[in-house]
Design a protein around this motif. Structure first.
Motif, PDB file in Angstrom:
ATOM      1  N   ASP A 166       0.823  -1.207   0.000  1.00 37.16           N
ATOM      2  CA  ASP A 166       0.000   0.000   0.000  1.00 37.16           C
ATOM      3  C   ASP A 166       0.860   1.261   0.000  1.00 37.16           C
TER       4      ASP A 166
ATOM      5  N   ILE B 162       0.719   4.380  -2.772  1.00 37.33           N
ATOM      6  CA  ILE B 162       0.445   5.748  -2.329  1.00 37.33           C
ATOM      7  C   ILE B 162       1.614   6.669  -2.668  1.00 37.33           C
TER       8      ILE B 162
ATOM      9  N   ARG C 178      -9.183   6.659   7.921  1.00 34.87           N
ATOM     10  CA  ARG C 178      -8.101   6.426   8.874  1.00 34.87           C
ATOM     11  C   ARG C 178      -8.617   6.506  10.320  1.00 34.87           C
TER      12      ARG C 178
ATOM     13  N   PRO D  75       2.153   8.158   2.934  1.00 37.19           N
ATOM     14  CA  PRO D  75       2.192   6.691   2.817  1.00 37.19           C
ATOM     15  C   PRO D  75       2.788   5.983   4.029  1.00 37.19           C
TER      16      PRO D  75
ATOM     17  N   SER E 247      -5.940   2.694   3.738  1.00 34.19           N
ATOM     18  CA  SER E 247      -4.869   2.640   2.743  1.00 34.19           C
ATOM     19  C   SER E 247      -4.890   1.345   1.950  1.00 34.19           C
TER      20      SER E 247
ATOM     21  N   THR F  81      -7.362   2.951  -0.875  1.00 33.32           N
ATOM     22  CA  THR F  81      -6.395   3.681  -1.698  1.00 33.32           C
ATOM     23  C   THR F  81      -5.543   2.756  -2.562  1.00 33.32           C
TER      24      THR F  81
END
Length: 543
Positions: free
Chosen positions: A81, A85, A161, A348, A357, A361
């Motif tokens: 991830d 990012i 988050r 990130p 994430s 994402t």
């Protein structure tokens, strides 16, 4: 009998993409192969055979495929991830750096080139190229998912988050939770995805229009690979581009099928299971194939125009039928929240935020990257005559605002129904069904829900036929006039891959293949940023 075609570059050199070319002093002649095919043998055969093997394996081992796809996605997103990012941030910074540097004065097509399209037509095509079915599928579901997580203060799967300082105040605070939810949603649909598209589109346009190379992904790497770009290094780049495009499109087609099936179930009671989704994929792939056979102007262009009209009509209805002033004000408030939370969203490394994430994402960035050959080639084709500065600012800003408006209207309406009216049905519905549940609370629900299904189907067809054309161009070595059987082949196999993924694990399988093909192509895109800068440095700059 073979057909001869001239592949002379403007600089007098030739592009020996394949040993099947006959190289003359000033040009290259290509022999059309068996069955009237005009293919790049290695790229077409390797990618075609691999796709066929994937479809066969998934259909024969359905029980094993589902857990395997789930494990693949979990491993990639949990371990990489940060890579996705960070790469997205690189693409944004490179684009902004080029736009505001002296290289921004380079004109695509040469210093005397004129744009092929007006600003209005160009902006419309930029937006139509990039998002498609995703806007329909996630326009309601993503803002609602983030809002429910932030408002409840719970680390729900896929939520925002969990360790942000704003969340302490967002729990139970509807306005704070909505701002946070819209910021997270716009993050996934604004600058970062469009920077991904812009990097590759700029490279394709530069090396095709300015350097005279074929409009295929390998050409972008000429500054790094030199003449080796016509050998196996170039073959690998084009094969990865085909895989990324095919599985990225299959993900979109699978999402569209599940949403259309949910809408049919909601309106008419038709079962929304695998059988309905497969029937939809088959029917719509047949329509897309007919569009491909009709050609770019008669088929793809008309469907794209219809697509835009239907989307604007539905958007205008939501604004008019809902709390209009609140929706308009919410759009500007959402943009402000996006600007406020962007540094934290794009970090990130700073937090333990696996739900956001990894669940959102990393999947999104891999999905956009897998779409980049398809969207990038389309954007490149319609952008001749623009300066690099004009190109980057337009590709980043205009579609980003359009996507932010779409998400604010649909997501803001859904959240408003929950906050103002206590309407919980949309939040409790499955993701593919949430759009129709929101429409059900507005006037003319039966009409607008059916309209929504039609729009999903048209998005579905537009993505399939446009993607087939692009994959065919790559597999034919950059030629846009390849024979019709090749386009039909790729259009058919897009549908088959989507069916295989629906049967082999549903949404998890779709996301797994988008992430797995997006990962290697992320490396390709990162390398392409270096090649684009080197290519621009050798170009004259417009005054």
């Amino acid at each position: 009998m073979s057909e001869e075609r001239d592949y002379t570059r403007p600089d007098g050199k030739v592009n020996p993409i394949d040993t099947d070319y006959k190289i003359g002093q000033d040009n290259i002649v290509f022999k059309v192969g068996p069955f009237g095919l005009d293919i790049h043998n290695r790229v077409f055969l390797i990618s075609g055979v691999t796709v066929i093997a994937f479809v066969v394996f998934t259909l024969l081992f359905r029980n094993q495929a589902g857990p395997w796809f789930g494990g693949l996605r979990e491993w990639l997103t949990s371990n990489l991830d940060w890579f996705f990012i960070a790469s997205g941030n690189v693409f944004v910074l490179v684009c902004l750096g080029l736009a505001f540097s002296p290289l921004g004065r380079v004109r695509l097509g040469g210093t005397e080139a004129k744009p092929d399209y007006s600003y209005l037509g160009w902006f419309s095509m930029l937006f139509a190229a990039g998002m498609g079915i995703g806007l329909m599928f996630f326009g309601v579901s993503e803002p609602l998912s983030h809002f429910s997580s932030a408002f409840g203060g719970v680390a729900a799967e896929g939520g925002v988050r969990t360790d942000w300082a704003p969340l302490a105040g967002a729990a139970g605070d509807a306005h704070a939770a909505q701002r946070l939810a819209m910021a997270a949603t716009i993050y996934h649909w604004a600058l970062h995805p469009w920077a991904i598209y812009a990097v590759l589109a700029l490279g394709l346009a530069l090396f095709s229009f300015n350097k005279g190379l074929p409009l295929t992904v390998r050409s972008v790497f000429y500054p790094l690979l030199g003449e080796r770009v016509w050998g196996w290094p170039g073959h690998v780049v084009d094969i990865l581009a085909i895989f990324a495009t095919l599985f990225g499109l299959a993900t979109s087609l699978g999402l569209g099928a599940s949403q259309a099936a949910s809408g049919l179930n909601f309106l008419f009671g038709i079962p929304a299971g695998e059988t309905t989704q497969i029937v939809l994929v088959i029917a719509i792939t047949a329509v897309a194939t007919a569009s491909v056979v009709s050609g770019l102007d008669a088929g793809v262009k008309r469907l794209s125009e219809l697509n835009m009209i239907l989307a604007l009509v539905l958007l205008a209805f939501i604004v008019a039928a809902g709390p209009t002033l609140a929706i308009i004000g919410g759009f500007f408030d959402s943009l402000g929240a996006y600007a406020q939370y962007l540094p934290a969203l794009a970090n990130p490394f700073g937090r333990e935020d696996a739900n956001f994430s990894q669940g959102w994402t990393a999947f999104y960035w891999a999905w956009w990257i897998s779409w980049s050959p398809f969207v990038g080639m389309f954007i490149a084709r319609v952008s001749r005559g623009r300066t690099v500065r004009e190109f980057i600012i337009s590709v980043l800003i205009v579609p980003s605002l359009a996507c932010a408006l779409w998400m604010s209207v649909f997501g803001g309406t859904a959240i408003g129904q929950f906050v103002r009216d206590g309407y919980t049905a949309a939040m409790e519905a499955d993701l593919p069904l949430q759009l129709f549940v929101v429409l059900d609370a507005l006037p003319f629900a039966q009409i607008t829900s059916f309209f929504g299904i039609v729009l999903v189907v048209v998005f579905f067809v537009t993505s399939s036929d446009s993607g087939s054309l692009v994959i065919d161009v790559i597999s034919a070595g950059g030629k846009f006039d390849a024979p019709m059987p090749q386009r039909v082949f790729w259009c058919t196999f897009e549908g088959l891959v989507a069916i295989a993924l629906v049967l082999g694990g549903g949404l998890v399988a779709l996301q797994a293949m988008a992430v797995s093909t997006g990962f290697p192509f992320t490396i390709v895109l990162l390398m392409s940023t270096v090649a684009v800068v080197k290519g621009l440095l050798s170009e004259p700059r417009a005054r």
